[in-house]
Design a protein around this motif. Structure first.
Motif, PDB file in Angstrom:
ATOM      1  N   SER A 192      41.509   2.269  14.873  1.00  0.00           N
ATOM      2  CA  SER A 192      40.421   2.320  13.895  1.00  0.00           C
ATOM      3  C   SER A 192      39.881   0.931  13.569  1.00  0.00           C
ATOM      4  CB  SER A 192      40.898   3.005  12.606  1.00  0.00           C
ATOM      5  OG  SER A 192      41.838   2.205  11.913  1.00  0.00           O
ATOM      6  N   LEU A 193      40.564  -0.120  14.042  1.00  0.00           N
ATOM      7  CA  LEU A 193      40.066  -1.474  13.805  1.00  0.00           C
ATOM      8  C   LEU A 193      38.673  -1.665  14.391  1.00  0.00           C
ATOM      9  CD1 LEU A 193      43.300  -3.585  14.503  1.00  0.00           C
ATOM     10  CD2 LEU A 193      42.216  -3.147  12.283  1.00  0.00           C
ATOM     11  N   ALA A 194      38.390  -1.000  15.509  1.00  0.00           N
ATOM     12  CA  ALA A 194      37.058  -1.113  16.120  1.00  0.00           C
ATOM     13  C   ALA A 194      35.997  -0.515  15.215  1.00  0.00           C
ATOM     14  CB  ALA A 194      37.050  -0.417  17.483  1.00  0.00           C
ATOM     15  N   ALA A 195      36.318   0.607  14.583  1.00  0.00           N
ATOM     16  CA  ALA A 195      35.376   1.221  13.645  1.00  0.00           C
ATOM     17  C   ALA A 195      35.161   0.320  12.431  1.00  0.00           C
ATOM     18  CB  ALA A 195      35.887   2.592  13.208  1.00  0.00           C
ATOM     19  N   MET A 196      36.239  -0.293  11.955  1.00  0.00           N
ATOM     20  CA  MET A 196      36.115  -1.226  10.832  1.00  0.00           C
ATOM     21  C   MET A 196      35.203  -2.390  11.201  1.00  0.00           C
ATOM     22  SD  MET A 196      40.006  -1.581   9.402  1.00  0.00           S
ATOM     23  CE  MET A 196      41.189  -0.276   9.733  1.00  0.00           C
ATOM     24  N   ALA A 197      35.375  -2.914  12.411  1.00  0.00           N
ATOM     25  CA  ALA A 197      34.548  -4.040  12.850  1.00  0.00           C
ATOM     26  C   ALA A 197      33.081  -3.648  12.899  1.00  0.00           C
ATOM     27  CB  ALA A 197      35.023  -4.525  14.221  1.00  0.00           C
ATOM     28  N   GLY A 198      32.794  -2.445  13.398  1.00  0.00           N
ATOM     29  CA  GLY A 198      31.411  -1.986  13.462  1.00  0.00           C
ATOM     30  C   GLY A 198      30.781  -1.880  12.086  1.00  0.00           C
ATOM     31  N   CYS A 199      31.514  -1.293  11.139  1.00  0.00           N
ATOM     32  CA  CYS A 199      31.016  -1.176   9.767  1.00  0.00           C
ATOM     33  C   CYS A 199      30.786  -2.548   9.146  1.00  0.00           C
ATOM     34  CB  CYS A 199      32.001  -0.376   8.913  1.00  0.00           C
ATOM     35  SG  CYS A 199      32.089   1.390   9.272  1.00  0.00           S
ATOM     36  N   ASP A 206      34.566  15.051   0.236  1.00  0.00           N
ATOM     37  CA  ASP A 206      34.257  15.516   1.587  1.00  0.00           C
ATOM     38  C   ASP A 206      34.276  14.323   2.529  1.00  0.00           C
ATOM     39  OD1 ASP A 206      33.396  16.763   3.856  1.00  0.00           O
ATOM     40  OD2 ASP A 206      31.325  17.053   3.178  1.00  0.00           O
ATOM     41  N   VAL A 207      35.292  14.275   3.369  1.00  0.00           N
ATOM     42  CA  VAL A 207      35.423  13.130   4.275  1.00  0.00           C
ATOM     43  C   VAL A 207      34.727  13.367   5.598  1.00  0.00           C
ATOM     44  CG1 VAL A 207      37.575  12.399   3.236  1.00  0.00           C
ATOM     45  CG2 VAL A 207      37.637  13.978   5.144  1.00  0.00           C
ATOM     46  N   GLY A 208      34.190  14.562   5.811  1.00  0.00           N
ATOM     47  CA  GLY A 208      33.450  14.826   7.035  1.00  0.00           C
ATOM     48  C   GLY A 208      34.358  15.015   8.237  1.00  0.00           C
ATOM     49  N   SER A 209      33.759  15.491   9.310  1.00  0.00           N
ATOM     50  CA  SER A 209      34.531  15.784  10.522  1.00  0.00           C
ATOM     51  C   SER A 209      34.329  14.760  11.608  1.00  0.00           C
ATOM     52  CB  SER A 209      34.133  17.171  11.058  1.00  0.00           C
ATOM     53  OG  SER A 209      32.739  17.222  11.326  1.00  0.00           O
ATOM     54  N   GLY A 210      33.302  13.909  11.461  1.00  0.00           N
ATOM     55  CA  GLY A 210      33.065  12.878  12.471  1.00  0.00           C
ATOM     56  C   GLY A 210      32.405  13.465  13.711  1.00  0.00           C
ATOM     57  N   THR A 211      31.910  12.576  14.559  1.00  0.00           N
ATOM     58  CA  THR A 211      31.211  13.033  15.752  1.00  0.00           C
ATOM     59  C   THR A 211      31.797  12.462  17.031  1.00  0.00           C
ATOM     60  OG1 THR A 211      29.616  11.214  15.532  1.00  0.00           O
ATOM     61  CG2 THR A 211      29.043  13.292  14.477  1.00  0.00           C
ATOM     62  N   ILE A 212      32.775  11.567  16.929  1.00  0.00           N
ATOM     63  CA  ILE A 212      33.355  10.949  18.112  1.00  0.00           C
ATOM     64  C   ILE A 212      34.484  11.819  18.639  1.00  0.00           C
ATOM     65  CG2 ILE A 212      34.501   8.902  19.028  1.00  0.00           C
ATOM     66  CD1 ILE A 212      33.166   7.294  16.901  1.00  0.00           C
ATOM     67  N   GLY A 213      34.540  11.985  19.939  1.00  0.00           N
ATOM     68  CA  GLY A 213      35.558  12.819  20.551  1.00  0.00           C
ATOM     69  C   GLY A 213      36.959  12.276  20.345  1.00  0.00           C
ATOM     70  N   ALA A 214      37.935  13.092  20.672  1.00  0.00           N
ATOM     71  CA  ALA A 214      39.335  12.738  20.438  1.00  0.00           C
ATOM     72  C   ALA A 214      39.755  11.524  21.254  1.00  0.00           C
ATOM     73  CB  ALA A 214      40.223  13.927  20.756  1.00  0.00           C
ATOM     74  N   TYR A 215      39.041  11.229  22.334  1.00  0.00           N
ATOM     75  CA  TYR A 215      39.424  10.116  23.197  1.00  0.00           C
ATOM     76  C   TYR A 215      38.351   9.032  23.206  1.00  0.00           C
ATOM     77  CZ  TYR A 215      42.852  13.527  24.747  1.00  0.00           C
ATOM     78  OH  TYR A 215      43.866  14.465  24.775  1.00  0.00           O
ATOM     79  N   SER A 229      36.467   5.644  23.027  1.00  0.00           N
ATOM     80  CA  SER A 229      36.868   4.289  23.381  1.00  0.00           C
ATOM     81  C   SER A 229      36.639   3.362  22.197  1.00  0.00           C
ATOM     82  CB  SER A 229      36.058   3.810  24.590  1.00  0.00           C
ATOM     83  OG  SER A 229      34.685   3.690  24.245  1.00  0.00           O
ATOM     84  N   SER A 230      37.145   2.123  22.317  1.00  0.00           N
ATOM     85  CA  SER A 230      36.933   1.135  21.261  1.00  0.00           C
ATOM     86  C   SER A 230      35.449   0.855  21.075  1.00  0.00           C
ATOM     87  CB  SER A 230      37.681  -0.162  21.599  1.00  0.00           C
ATOM     88  OG  SER A 230      39.077   0.048  21.595  1.00  0.00           O
TER      89      SER A 230
END
Length: 208
Positions: free
Chosen positions: A39-46, A99-108, A110-111
């Motif tokens: 999840s560090l990649a998601a943090m970096a994007g935000c 409501d934290v949502g379900s997200g749209t990125i697949g289970a696999y 990438s960073s």
């Protein structure tokens, strides 16, 4: 800026950044789904999106300060009104589970996908630009060079935001369980609303 003004900004940002919003909820869901390390990649994007918006806001505010000091003063009071509005809305917020949502990125995912997802969430939040334009002017001394002041404010904001990302990512599952209870959500809304209103009132007395 004085140390007193910076401390006031720091305390305000710690509270404001900690309030659940699109970025925090996205980081939390990515951590729950993919684990802390990925999840560090998601943090970096935000975070990159946040810094871009803050810098864009600072450039616009600097232009306003140079063109019309009177307009900049008006903007400060608009910012205070906006904080009061946020406080009242939070106080009157619903007690429904978060409501934290379900997200749209697949289970696999990438960073790179996780980074792009975080960036998209951050850059597409129109409230961030409005908030930055309303909030940052409260702490800028027009009699001093604006560039260093904005640099300090943005760096402080980004560092606090990153710490909250880590907190939400680390305790994601526990936070979801806690905020899923109506009584806890009601208490959270009341505390958050009171803090927003308190900061709005306190900033009325700040002279920069």
């Amino acid at each position: 800026m004085t140390l007193h003004v910076w401390w006031l900004f720091l305390v305000a940002v710690v509270v404001l950044c900690g309030t659940p919003g699109p970025n925090m909820l996205h980081v939390m869901t990515r951590s729950v789904r993919f684990g802390l390390r990925r999840s560090l990649a998601a943090m970096a994007g935000c975070l990159v999106a946040l810094v871009i918006v803050l810098c864009a806001s600072a450039l616009g505010l600097s232009a306003v300060m140079m063109a019309s000091p009177w307009l900049f003063g008006v903007l400060r009071y608009v910012g205070v009104a906006y904080l009061l509005y946020l406080g009242i809305r939070a106080w009157r917020g619903r007690d429904a589970p978060l409501d934290v949502g379900s997200g749209t990125i697949g289970a696999y995912g990438s960073s790179a996908q996780l980074f792009r997802g975080g960036f998209a969430i951050g850059i597409s939040n129109p409230k961030l630009l409005l908030f930055a334009a309303a909030f940052l002017p409260q702490f800028v001394d027009r009699s001093q060079p604006q560039g260093p002041q904005f640099a300090i404010l943005i760096t402080t904001f980004a560092m606090v935001e990153a710490v909250w990302y880590a907190i939400y990512a680390t305790g994601g599952a526990k936070l979801v369980a806690y905020l899923d209870r109506p009584a806890a959500m009601r208490a959270f809304n009341r505390v958050t609303g009171a803090l927003f209103i308190g900061f709005g009132v306190a900033l009325l007395g700040v002279r920069v």
